[in-house]
Design an enzyme around this catalytic site. Structure first.
Site, PDB file in Angstrom:
ATOM      1  N   ASP A 117      -0.463  -4.755  -3.604  1.00  0.00           N
ATOM      2  CA  ASP A 117      -1.405  -3.208  -3.708  1.00  0.00           C
ATOM      3  C   ASP A 117      -0.855  -2.145  -3.617  1.00  0.00           C
ATOM      4  O   ASP A 117      -1.250  -1.140  -3.052  1.00  0.00           O
ATOM      5  CB  ASP A 117      -2.687  -3.697  -2.865  1.00  0.00           C
ATOM      6  CG  ASP A 117      -3.404  -4.955  -3.013  1.00  0.00           C
ATOM      7  OD1 ASP A 117      -3.500  -5.632  -4.073  1.00  0.00           O
ATOM      8  OD2 ASP A 117      -3.740  -5.535  -1.976  1.00  0.00           O
ATOM      9  N   ASP A 149       0.939  -1.188   0.078  1.00  0.00           N
ATOM     10  CA  ASP A 149       0.058   0.160   0.065  1.00  0.00           C
ATOM     11  C   ASP A 149       0.829   1.447   0.010  1.00  0.00           C
ATOM     12  O   ASP A 149       0.721   2.070   0.790  1.00  0.00           O
ATOM     13  CB  ASP A 149      -1.019   0.303   1.253  1.00  0.00           C
ATOM     14  CG  ASP A 149      -1.980  -1.028   1.424  1.00  0.00           C
ATOM     15  OD1 ASP A 149      -1.987  -1.660   0.312  1.00  0.00           O
ATOM     16  OD2 ASP A 149      -2.811  -1.010   1.940  1.00  0.00           O
TER      17      ASP A 149
END
Length: 374
Positions: A221, A194
């Site tokens: 991600d 992230d």
């Protein structure tokens, strides 16, 4: 994925930003400033030769108006301020509130490696008053104001799984951007899970963001959120993971575009490289958060070179079986490299030439033209 990652990644972050001296000032940048015959703020003036009354200077050794970025942000009590940030490593969390609109941060040396804003909170890090920070709270830098621009800076989160084996919340955001008309030019974003949270302030707000000539690295991600965001001529790099023995190591993109938003993420003219073995990374997976189960994640990748680190056969996967990637808005157009080879057509939706005409920075950003002023 909560097992430890290589401890050496923090050493890499520190080395890569040029943080050599005790004050965090890069010896290379310091030498460059002397060669140019200018002080630590380069061509951007100084507190004694201020460009204008809304220009503030940040220097870790006390040669500016403020020694921390947050102190300078706090002092910029209105709209239209510029922060000129001297070379150094600023270990702090920074928040730009919605009231501080049209703010610009400039790395004084013109080299993003020299000016670093970094901290090490993760989603599972305990807060002093109880509880944990959560994903948003882990962000080293949070930008909520509209009209924010950053040039030649590094935003980093150097939290490492290996140092916290008991923490399961391993999301560690380098920057979360929520404001409309947010532009980043020549910036670096360093982290693992992230890293870059390109989002908006609310579900019904379609924040536009523009990233040009930037570098982003991570594993899980590491570019995610619901913003309308254009990544132009950017380099995205997937990292090695010694804690895992098999694929996949992670996912480059995890958009969570609102269903009502006709524009999600657009990646154009860039490249995706990898430290990992061939096919150990997925290009994307859709994030349909529990707070918005009507989301239809959107990602278009065009004119981008993909290394063999991307799984060319199955570049997309599901985050949740209830929201298969095939039902979302994923597409590609004229990509190159071994990671872009179309061997199984149904696994790689391609735009037609006609469709591609509506997937440009102009179409995504509308009446906002940041590329003309950056």
């Amino acid at each position: 994925m909560t097992l430890p990652a290589p401890v050496s990644r923090r050493s890499f972050v520190v080395a890569s930003v040029g943080a050599a001296l005790a004050l965090g000032v890069s010896s290379q940048a310091q030498a460059q400033a002397h060669v140019r015959g200018r002080g630590p703020f380069g061509r951007y003036g100084s507190p004694s030769a201020r460009l204008d009354e809304r220009t503030l200077y940040v220097h870790p050794g006390g040669l500016g108006d403020h020694t921390t970025v947050q102190a300078a942000v706090n002092a910029a009590s209105g709209s239209g301020y510029t922060l000129v940030i001297a070379p150094g490593t600023y270990r702090e969390t920074v928040s730009v509130s919605v009231a501080r609109t049209e703010m610009t941060w400039v790395g004084a040396s013109g080299e993003a490696r020299d000016v670093v804003v970094v901290y090490d909170n993760a989603a599972g890090t305990p807060k002093p008053g109880g509880g944990t920070y959560g994903t948003t709270g882990s962000a080293t830098t949070l930008v909520q104001a509209d009209g924010f621009t950053a040039r030649d800076l590094t935003f980093a989160n150097d939290w490492l799984r290996a140092e916290h084996p008991g923490i399961s919340g391993t999301q560690a955001v380098a920057i979360k951007v929520q404001g409309d008309r947010s532009a980043f030019v020549g910036c670096r974003f360093l982290g693992h899970q992230d890293t870059l949270y390109a989002d908006s302030m609310a579900l019904g707000t379609f924040a536009r963001q523009y990233y040009r000539d930037c570098y982003v690295e991570g594993d899980v991600d590491f570019v995610f959120g619901r913003a309308t965001a254009v990544y132009e001529n950017c380099h995205l790099r997937t990292l090695i993971r010694d804690d895992l023995t098999g694929a996949p190591y992670g996912f480059v993109f995890a958009p969570s575009t609102a269903g009502a938003n006709p524009r999600g993420y657009l990646v154009t003219g860039g490249r995706i490289s990898s430290e990992a073995p061939d096919a150990y990374y997925k290009l994307a997976r859709p994030w349909v958060p529990s707070s918005d189960t009507t989301a239809r994640p959107m990602l278009t990748v065009r004119g981008t070179r993909m290394s063999a680190g991307i799984d060319a056969v199955e570049p997309y996967t599901n985050m949740s079986s209830g929201f298969p990637w095939q039902d979302q808005r994923f597409a590609e157009y004229r990509n190159t490299g071994p990671g872009a080879v179309v061997s199984v057509p149904e696994n790689r939706p391609q735009l037609t030439s006609s469709e591609a005409r509506s997937h440009t920075r102009e179409a995504y950003l509308g009446d906002w033209t940041p590329w003309k002023g950056c």
